[in-house]
Design an enzyme around this catalytic site. Sequence first.
Site: not given
Length: 618
Positions: A272, A308
Amino acid sequence: MNHPSSMHPMPFGADVQDGGGVRFRLWAPAAREVVLERRRGEQGAWLGIVMQPQADGWHFLQDDQAAPGDDYRFRLPDGLHVPDPASRSNPQGVHGPSRVVDPKSYAWQCQDWRGRPWHEAVIYELHVGCFTPEGTLASAQARLQALADMGITVIALMPMASFTGQRGWGYDGVLHFAPHPSYGAPDDLKRFVDAAHGLGLMVLADVVYNHFGPDGNYLHAYCPQFFNPAHQTPWGSAINFDGPASHNVREFFIHNALYWIEEFRFDGLRMDAVHAIRDDSPIPIVEAVCAAVRQSAGHERHVHVVLENDANEAHRLVRGEGGLTSIATAQWNDDLHHAAHVLLTGEADGYYVDFADEPLKRFALALSRGFVYAGEPSAFRGGAARGEPCSGLALDAFVSYLQTHDQVGNRAMGERIDALADARLVQAARACVLLSPHTPMLFMGEEWAARTPFYFFCDYAGGPLGDAVREGRRAEFAHFNAFADEAARAAIPDPNAEQTFMASKLDWSQRDQPDHASALAHTRALLAVRQQLDAYRARGSLTIAHGADDGVLWVDWELGGEHPVRLHLRANFGPDACRITRTKGRALHQMGASGLIDLMLESGGVYASLDDADGSDV
């Protein structure tokens, strides 16, 4: 039949010994003394034992009487009880005691599973709590067969690490090794992964290494060295990946990555918001994690890392000789999403302003090369350059989609794209993504054009943190025209309310309704076509041409390397039907397209064909 177990050896936490007993280790350099408290059964009496101090702030105890199933916690000199930051299980929540787990107790069934190559990846992102009415791993497992039958090959689980309360997205986790108890026990997660493998499905774990959640993180009390005040972030001092004593912190997260890969047999990670990690190390933690995961897998398994990364750092996606991954396998491609979203909805608030100028051409550009912003100036960022040149990157290094948990849930009212835009155009855009050489991803329910919202939700009610989250959430949207009025902002659902969570659950009864059944049939047909192209995509792809005029998008790709074929895609996003030249080769997919010589494409029409390099059918 022998069904071996799996475990990842860790230098910290609770380690069940083969000869009996448990070894406990805690890094607590700010605590002069640490007492391990242990009990047998939730009603048992707590037994306290002083741990032995060791070099570099470590505390150690070999407890020969401890056993799997025992609860334990650490008592600091001021009397504060804290859970184990490397707890494998915290069934009473992040403020409660940890539980000793024997990772060797689960007998794996799919011993021969080695994963799948990345060019076969079709990703399905799901939140365990909202995927089914029950919100458990067991109930989600029961629906895996339908996903496999549809053509999904990868399940991407939103974060499983324990966070405060009963419900949440998972990105505020504080116990990174303990699966959240609302979803099930650690063995339930292993059983889910095992069942997925039995159906030919890979499973990715979503991990958050850029911050800890705001509640339940006790590290500051006994280990302030875990954070580096030289770097400040929206969550306070950054995790210490590059300052004094950072070695132990880096090891903690590297072991966490390997723990999910080895002990739970995940087929990879989704990391993330790596752009939010502050790390000036010669070898950044992202690269270190990727290298450790590759080394662990060796030549025995296909294991993948997906990033990400809002910075669009192409250098992290470069592949070496033979197409082997150098750092990360792929990256979420928000650029393609943003271009498609503006095209379908006309919205231009916030970061969408960067895509408001000719969104169809930007969508075509994203399909052709991956990033839209590969070093170009961003108006949203005040004219600063964003991204790195991405020419030459493998197109399957881009995970592309029309929606994700972020792009739905970060909207004030949690609307999905199918509730916001013309159904014909959404289906056309979905066809473009699913047929492209990119790695496609669907957000749970998207396969049938679900219209249930997916809100931002958490469980901080009953205190100042809950109030701050609720009011902060509403304040985020004050600069949007639709929420300039205070009354409009007050209508934004309270993230802490249980009803906000319940309304975010998929409504499976929708799937059988005519419009949704038609969308599901369309998704299945597209994925069946995609499977036909797997053998070609395995040998690489490159873009021959792309563009958009008068509402029509076109992209031509070459697939297959030494003996290439060409994939042609045409899609009409204009308001009226139009006539275009029919592309060469065998028709793979057509929707709203007719004609033998010229093609008549209706609004929302899509036509895809495949030909050999000499123009003949394949």
